[in-house]
Design an enzyme around this catalytic site. Structure first.
Site, PDB file in Angstrom:
ATOM      1  N   TYR B 291       0.839  -1.212  -0.174  1.00  0.00           N
ATOM      2  CA  TYR B 291       0.046   0.057   0.088  1.00  0.00           C
ATOM      3  C   TYR B 291       0.851   1.324  -0.007  1.00  0.00           C
ATOM      4  CZ  TYR B 291      -4.397   2.478   1.375  1.00  0.00           C
ATOM      5  OH  TYR B 291      -5.589   3.138   1.124  1.00  0.00           O
ATOM      6  N   TYR B 341      -5.763   5.686  -7.092  1.00  0.00           N
ATOM      7  CA  TYR B 341      -5.877   5.505  -5.434  1.00  0.00           C
ATOM      8  C   TYR B 341      -7.433   4.801  -5.434  1.00  0.00           C
ATOM      9  CZ  TYR B 341      -6.904   6.832  -0.706  1.00  0.00           C
ATOM     10  OH  TYR B 341      -7.192   6.758   0.722  1.00  0.00           O
TER      11      TYR B 341
END
Lengths: 457, 387
Positions: B291, B341
């Site tokens: 991430y 995102y």
């Protein structure tokens, strides 16, 4: 709002107009309605608190007063009106006076009838300025006696600028308010009282921040607090630049602080430049009162003075300290025959976006003269050149510092809480015997603190 | 009892990734779910479970209605922002492994660029436990995820001598990968380290190019049993480990009040579970999906997950160590810095493609992929593998 569709075109038109106006040269200016007279001089000296002896000659800084139109609907034209209008139409709608320079060929005597002339000076720009892109416009006014001898000349310069689009970076209103609950109220109550409170278990004594309802060590729900020493050091920190955050003006520092008591808290580090903050730096708490409901514990370098971290603390005592009461602001505006409402009508001033009524320029120059003659009693002034800074609002205090540069030059600086209001260079004539402005006769106006600057030569 | 090896990802789906989708978040959710269900070779009527993020604006029953799913047997929401991503798959796998559901779709859809942007100043100040956590920070203008991460990044730099350039190498790697991914927002737009260094400050020590982009879009993942997956068109991508975790004194993104700021203990916790469950070690994964909302946390994750020791990530990533041809290719799709995102869900989809062997930037001989979710918050992770 920029509104300039054709920047080159506008610039060319401005230049052409400036050349035209320069060609016109000197022409008749505002009429001088009254001869130089004792009544207006007395109004002026009383309003400005000038205690000099001006029985025969007028204070030189009064020169513009003799040609002020008074309370009339139509103001007299200035030599730059057409240029100012074209700048307005081209999006340069903002205006701020930047310079005023008066040169005195001689002091004028009571009874003399003056006349004034004006001429366009120059147009300089476009320049990038703190206010936005703009042009500096300069014009001149001159005063002559009955024999057509010049007695004084004044240069006046304004910046006409394109008000910048608000970037949004400037903070509006106060900071984001914390939610306060049963378990955290004691902390915020403490801050209001100037205490940095750390939760402490009433059974096992463990300290804890942020606080909570149950001691994670012994599971007691009995709570107490200690008042922290307010000392600690920076454990880590950031410098916030973007995006805009309510109540904050970037760049600003947020830090995790290791308290001497062994717990950590988060706050801003103020009182030094962001680049001077470092991990391990000792800091101490200060309390920032936001409003009646919220006080924030904040941090400053441990070696900084607690009370007044701002520059004001280092300032030597002022030579002249003038409380800018509304009466002072209004009386001086009227005594200089300046009836522009922003100098006497609070409501209207605020409606125009200023904080309050503020000092007019003619008065600022008069006060520079007053400070100069207080430092050099009996001197004859040759010129006063003033650079204008922040407005001097009613309710503030004007602190004037005078500094001698050489035998014929003084620097005069008048500051208010917002910063420098005027910075001036005053030149003294070398060899003439004093003809006016004799030493003030103490005591001065009772509300003012006067201090003679001794031994500054 | 364990879920290890019993469940698989059978389908993945997504909308396009954009800066302005021009449609509702519910439409994005429905489109992504339908795409995933079709990818799995299933019909909406086969679905009996839905899982999403607590932060998602689209109720499971709303998605059910749009897709015409007759009835649900299982629904669940996972908390803590982007930390939820792999947690949704963990919940789905638990439901399938325990027989609570047969086919569970995990989804996340938002207009995070054209609608509510997480990068703007947070104003939450409710009098609940989370609102009170924020209240220690928001009044100080400490109000954005970039700032919260920057606080740990500064301490990490201080403790280990890492530099902004070390963070920049992560951004350069992600943009290199995105440059060859046609679905990536930054397709064909690689950056140099110099460009990273020159990009403006957001929150010092983070430059603009240390921060992931903001995107509109949706991603969905279909989880079912390995047996059922074997009968479906795509090769099953087996869930060999799934874990959620917090650390000591855990807070939303402000775990600053005790312990080491140069670490991510919640990710350490998740990593230990993942290796335990899967019986694998870091040496057994061919690519990792980490991430990457902010570059510094990619470095700390490499350390917490055991790919290198604490403070050693800057050596691990140098000379292209996490690039497609490096020792551990990280985020071959370009990550959230380069692709989009979507709160970590697009990373799970990339993990699936890498195991299937269908990724645009395919790593060779992939047998196991590690996937992580948002860090700084309570987090989650997965190990996906071939069957």
């Amino acid at each position: 709002m920029t509104g300039v569709h054709d920047a080159t075109g506008v610039h060319d038109r401005l230049q052409a107009l400036a050349a035209e106006l320069a060609e016109v040269g000197e022409r008749a200016g505002a009429p001088c309605l009254d001869p130089v007279n004792g009544a207006m001089i007395r109004n002026w000296t009383q309003a400005l608190g000038d205690t000099g002896d001006w029985a025969e000659v007028a204070p030189p800084a009064m020169i513009q007063v003799w040609s002020m139109p008074g309370l009339v609907a139509q103001k007299g034209a200035s030599a730059a009106d057409e240029i100012l209008r074209l700048l307005n139409e081209s999006g340069y709608t903002g205006v701020v006076a930047t310079n005023c320079e008066q040169t005195y060929d001689r002091y004028v005597k009571v009874g003399e009838q003056l006349r004034s002339t004006m001429r366009f000076g120059e147009l300089v720009g476009p320049k990038k300025t703190a206010m936005g892109e703009g042009y500096f416009v300069t014009w001149y006014q001159s005063w002559y006696d009955e024999n057509d001898q010049r007695v004084a000349e004044m240069l006046f310069r304004v910046l006409k600028f394109q008000p910048r689009k608000r970037s949004g970076a400037k903070s509006k209103g106060g900071p984001i308010k914390p939610a306060i609950g049963l378990d955290t109220a004691f902390y915020w109550d403490g801050a209001k009282e100037g205490e940095l409170r750390i939760q402490c278990c009433a059974d096992c004594g463990a300290l804890r921040h942020p606080p909570g309802p149950m001691c994670p060590k012994c599971h007691s729900v009995k709570r107490d607090h200690v008042v922290a020493s307010g000392r600690g050091e920076v454990h880590s920190y950031v410098v916030h630049h973007h995006p805009p955050v309510p109540g904050k003006t970037p760049p600003y520092v947020v830090a995790v602080i290791d308290l001497d008591e062994g717990v950590r808290v988060v706050g801003n580090v103020n009182g030094c430049a962001p680049e001077d903050v470092s991990i391990g730096m000792p800091v101490q708490v200060v309390f920032e009162r936001v409003d009646d409901d919220l006080t924030l514990p904040q941090w400053i370098p441990a070696d900084a003075p607690v009370e007044a971290p701002e520059a004001a603390a280092e300032e030597p005592p002022a030579d002249l300290e003038i409380p800018l009461t509304p009466t002072f602001v209004i009386a001086t505006a009227l005594a200089t025959r300046d009836f522009t409402p922003v100098h006497h009508d609070t409501e209207l001033a605020r409606a125009q976006g200023t904080k309050d009524i503020f000092l007019n320029i003619l008065t600022s120059i008069g006060l520079v003269q007053r400070a100069a003659l207080q430092a050099e009693p009996g001197a004859v002034l040759e010129s006063i050149s003033v650079r204008l800074g922040v407005p001097a609002y009613a309710g503030d205090t004007l602190r004037v510092h005078t500094e001698r540069v050489d035998a014929t030059t003084l620097k005069v600086r008048g500051a208010v809480s917002l910063g420098d209001h005027v910075t001036a260079t005053v030149r003294i004539k070398e060899s003439e015997p004093p003809v006016g402005g004799r030493p003030p006769t103490p005591p001065a106006a009772p509300e003012e603190r006067l201090r003679r600057q001794g031994g500054a030569r | 009892m364990s879920l290890v090896g019993k469940t698989a990802i059978a389908g993945i789906g997504a909308t396009e990734f954009s800066k302005e989708s021009g449609r509702s978040e519910l439409q994005l959710a429905a489109e992504a779910c339908l795409d995933a269900i079709r990818d799995a070779g299933l019909k909406p009527s086969d679905v009996d479970g839905l899982v999403t993020f607590a932060a998602d604006a689209n109720a499971e029953i709303a998605v059910q209605r749009e897709l015409g799913i007759p009835e649900l047997r299982f629904f669940s929401r996972v908390e803590y922002g982007g930390g939820a991503a792999c947690g949704t798959v963990a919940h789905a796998a638990m439901a399938v492994a325990t027989g609570q559901a047969d086919v569970v779709v995990c989804y996340r859809a938002f207009n995070e660029r054209s609608g509510h942007r997480f990068g703007q100043a947070n104003r939450s100040a409710r009098v609940d436990s989370t609102g009170l956590e924020f209240s220690w920070h928001l009044p100080y203008g400490f109000a954005t995820p970039a700032a919260w991460v920057a606080m740990q990044a500064r301490r990490y730099m201080h403790e280990y001598g890492a530099t902004s350039e070390d963070f920049g190498r992560v951004a350069v790697a992600m943009r290199r990968h995105a440059a060859t991914n046609p679905k990536a927002w930054f397709h064909q737009r690689p950056i140099t380290l110099a460009e990273h260094q020159e990009s403006r400050w957001i929150v010092d020590p983070l430059h603009l190019l240390d921060c992931c982009q903001e995107s509109d879009g949706g991603v969905a993942i279909v989880v079912t049993s390995v047996e059922r997956a074997r009968d479906l068109p795509n090769p099953p991508v087996v869930i060999n480990a799934a874990a959620q975790g917090t650390g000591p004194d855990q807070m939303m993104m402000f775990s600053y009040y005790s312990g080491d700021l140069a670490a991510l203990p919640a990710m350490g916790n998740v990593g230990r579970r993942l290796w335990e469950q899967s019986g694998l070690t870091p040496a057994d994964v061919q690519t990792a999906i980490l991430y990457d909302h902010f570059t510094p946390f990619v470095l700390i994750q490499l350390e917490e997950l055991g790919f290198c020791g604490h403070g050693e990530a800057r050596d691990f990533i140098k000379d292209g160590g996490i690039e497609i041809d490096g020792r551990l290719p990280v985020n071959p799709h370009g990550g959230q810095l380069g692709e989009a995102y979507i709160h970590g869900m697009n990373g799970i989809a990339e993990g699936v493609r890498q195991v299937r062997g269908t990724a645009v930037n395919q790593v060779r001989d992939v047998r196991n992929v590690l996937v992580t979710a948002g860090t700084g918050v309570p987090t989650s992770g997965l190990v996906l593998g071939v069957s």
